[in-house]
Every structure is written in structure tokens, then in C-alpha cells.
Design a protein around this motif. Structure first.
Motif, PDB file in Angstrom:
ATOM      1  N   ILE A  73       0.849  -1.207   0.000  1.00 25.79           N
ATOM      2  CA  ILE A  73       0.000   0.000   0.000  1.00 25.79           C
ATOM      3  C   ILE A  73       0.879   1.250   0.000  1.00 25.79           C
ATOM      4  O   ILE A  73       0.627   2.210  -0.736  1.00 25.79           O
ATOM      5  N   TRP A  74       1.928   1.238   0.813  1.00 22.74           N
ATOM      6  CA  TRP A  74       2.866   2.365   0.851  1.00 22.74           C
ATOM      7  C   TRP A  74       3.496   2.590  -0.520  1.00 22.74           C
ATOM      8  O   TRP A  74       3.610   3.713  -0.986  1.00 22.74           O
ATOM      9  N   PHE A  75       3.901   1.505  -1.166  1.00 20.49           N
ATOM     10  CA  PHE A  75       4.577   1.633  -2.450  1.00 20.49           C
ATOM     11  C   PHE A  75       3.640   2.184  -3.517  1.00 20.49           C
ATOM     12  O   PHE A  75       4.067   2.933  -4.393  1.00 20.49           O
ATOM     13  N   MET A  76       2.357   1.847  -3.433  1.00 19.19           N
ATOM     14  CA  MET A  76       1.395   2.397  -4.389  1.00 19.19           C
ATOM     15  C   MET A  76       1.247   3.910  -4.210  1.00 19.19           C
ATOM     16  O   MET A  76       1.052   4.639  -5.183  1.00 19.19           O
ATOM     17  N   ALA A  77       1.334   4.396  -2.984  1.00 17.44           N
ATOM     18  CA  ALA A  77       1.185   5.824  -2.706  1.00 17.44           C
ATOM     19  C   ALA A  77       2.492   6.594  -2.812  1.00 17.44           C
ATOM     20  O   ALA A  77       2.485   7.829  -2.868  1.00 17.44           O
ATOM     21  N   LEU A  78       3.594   5.901  -2.875  1.00 19.11           N
ATOM     22  CA  LEU A  78       4.921   6.510  -2.814  1.00 19.11           C
ATOM     23  C   LEU A  78       5.186   7.615  -3.839  1.00 19.11           C
ATOM     24  O   LEU A  78       5.726   8.660  -3.480  1.00 19.11           O
ATOM     25  N   PRO A  79       4.828   7.444  -5.112  1.00 25.02           N
ATOM     26  CA  PRO A  79       5.149   8.515  -6.066  1.00 25.02           C
ATOM     27  C   PRO A  79       4.512   9.863  -5.722  1.00 25.02           C
ATOM     28  O   PRO A  79       5.076  10.909  -6.007  1.00 25.02           O
ATOM     29  N   TRP A  80       3.355   9.840  -5.076  1.00 28.53           N
ATOM     30  CA  TRP A  80       2.678  11.088  -4.732  1.00 28.53           C
ATOM     31  C   TRP A  80       3.142  11.624  -3.386  1.00 28.53           C
ATOM     32  O   TRP A  80       3.009  12.803  -3.114  1.00 28.53           O
ATOM     33  N   VAL A  81       3.701  10.767  -2.550  1.00 27.90           N
ATOM     34  CA  VAL A  81       4.203  11.201  -1.249  1.00 27.90           C
ATOM     35  C   VAL A  81       5.628  11.739  -1.378  1.00 27.90           C
ATOM     36  O   VAL A  81       5.956  12.793  -0.849  1.00 27.90           O
ATOM     37  N   ALA A  82       6.475  11.010  -2.091  1.00 26.45           N
ATOM     38  CA  ALA A  82       7.889  11.375  -2.195  1.00 26.45           C
ATOM     39  C   ALA A  82       8.095  12.620  -3.050  1.00 26.45           C
ATOM     40  O   ALA A  82       8.870  13.505  -2.693  1.00 26.45           O
ATOM     41  N   LYS A  83       7.439  12.678  -4.185  1.00 25.61           N
ATOM     42  CA  LYS A  83       7.636  13.797  -5.105  1.00 25.61           C
ATOM     43  C   LYS A  83       6.333  14.002  -5.871  1.00 25.61           C
ATOM     44  O   LYS A  83       6.146  13.449  -6.956  1.00 25.61           O
ATOM     45  N   PRO A  84       5.424  14.777  -5.290  1.00 27.25           N
ATOM     46  CA  PRO A  84       4.121  14.949  -5.944  1.00 27.25           C
ATOM     47  C   PRO A  84       4.252  15.552  -7.342  1.00 27.25           C
ATOM     48  O   PRO A  84       4.957  16.525  -7.551  1.00 27.25           O
ATOM     49  N   SER A  85       3.600  14.907  -8.299  1.00 24.45           N
ATOM     50  CA  SER A  85       3.573  15.432  -9.655  1.00 24.45           C
ATOM     51  C   SER A  85       2.224  15.089 -10.272  1.00 24.45           C
ATOM     52  O   SER A  85       1.555  14.153  -9.860  1.00 24.45           O
ATOM     53  N   THR A  86       1.837  15.874 -11.243  1.00 20.02           N
ATOM     54  CA  THR A  86       0.545  15.641 -11.882  1.00 20.02           C
ATOM     55  C   THR A  86       0.668  14.738 -13.091  1.00 20.02           C
ATOM     56  O   THR A  86      -0.303  14.138 -13.507  1.00 20.02           O
TER      57      THR A  86
END
Length: 121
Positions: A73-86
Motif C-alpha cells: 500500500i505504501w509503495f502504491m502511494a509513494l510517487p505522490w508522497v515522495a515527489k508529488p507530480s501531476t
């Protein structure tokens, strides 16, 4: 005594894949040695997944499936948590797909009826 789960070798492979992603997709990530947050997050998540899966092989139990589920679950959310991009990148898609596979595989083991004791009346 509990036996290792069937998903443990798969989770070791997925952890290794996640750990290697910054080098497999070099145009998507910055250099981890230069402090790229997303690359470091992928490295640490892959390392944690692999270590938990190996620990689950050595010391089997439901605990490792639950931890692997949380890591998925963490890995699925990681791209938006670590470096938010649209704009989604290859790293975003890899994180969502691999994190989803991790969550499903470990979730089946963690939350299945196998290993649960029936209620005593």
C-alpha cells in the motif's frame, strides 16, 4: 510450526525489482547518490520488502504478510508522497502496478481464512 508462505519467494523477487528500479529506469529517476528523494524511497522500500520476505521464509508467520501488505500500500502511494507530480511517469506506473501486486499477494495470505482458528462456543 508455521511454514513459509508461497508468496515469500515472489516478494523477495519484487523487493529486488523495486530496489533495482532507479537503475532500470535511469531517465525517470535522479541519481540516488545526489539525493533524489524518489530514488531513495524506492531503494529503501525494495530493501525493506526483500528483508521482510526473507525474514518470513526464516521465521514464518502472519506478521510478515501484514507488513508486506502495508509495504505494498505504501509503495502504491509513494510517487505522490515522495515527489508529488501531476504527470504520471514510468516510475509512477511501476509503483502502482508492483505495489498492487505486492498488496494482493500478501493480502491473500494475511487476511485469508487459512490459519484462523474457529471460534469456540
Amino acid at each position: 510450526m508455521n511454514e513459509p508462505g508461497w508468496q515469500d519467494p515472489i516478494m523477495v523477487t519484487l523487493g529486488t525489482f523495486v530496489f533495482a528500479l532507479p537503475w532500470l529506469l535511469p531517465t525517470t529517476f535522479g541519481d540516488p547518490m545526489e539525493g533524489d528523494t524518489t530514488a531513495w524511497a524506492f531503494l529503501l522500500t525494495g530493501l525493506a520488502t526483500g528483508l521482510v520476505a526473507v525474514a518470513g521464509i526464516v521465521l514464518p508467520g502472519k506478521w510478515e504478510a501484514i507488513v508486506e501488505f502495508a509495504l505494498g500500500i505504501w509503495f502504491m502511494a509513494l510517487p505522490w508522497v515522495a515527489k508529488p507530480s501531476t504527470e504520471p511517469t514510468a516510475a509512477t506506473w511501476a509503483a502502482v502496478v508492483v505495489g498492487g501486486v505486492m498488496a494482493v499477494l500478501s493480502g491473500v495470505s494475511a487476511f485469508s481464512a487459512r490459519g484462523r482458528r474457529p471460534k469456540k462456543e
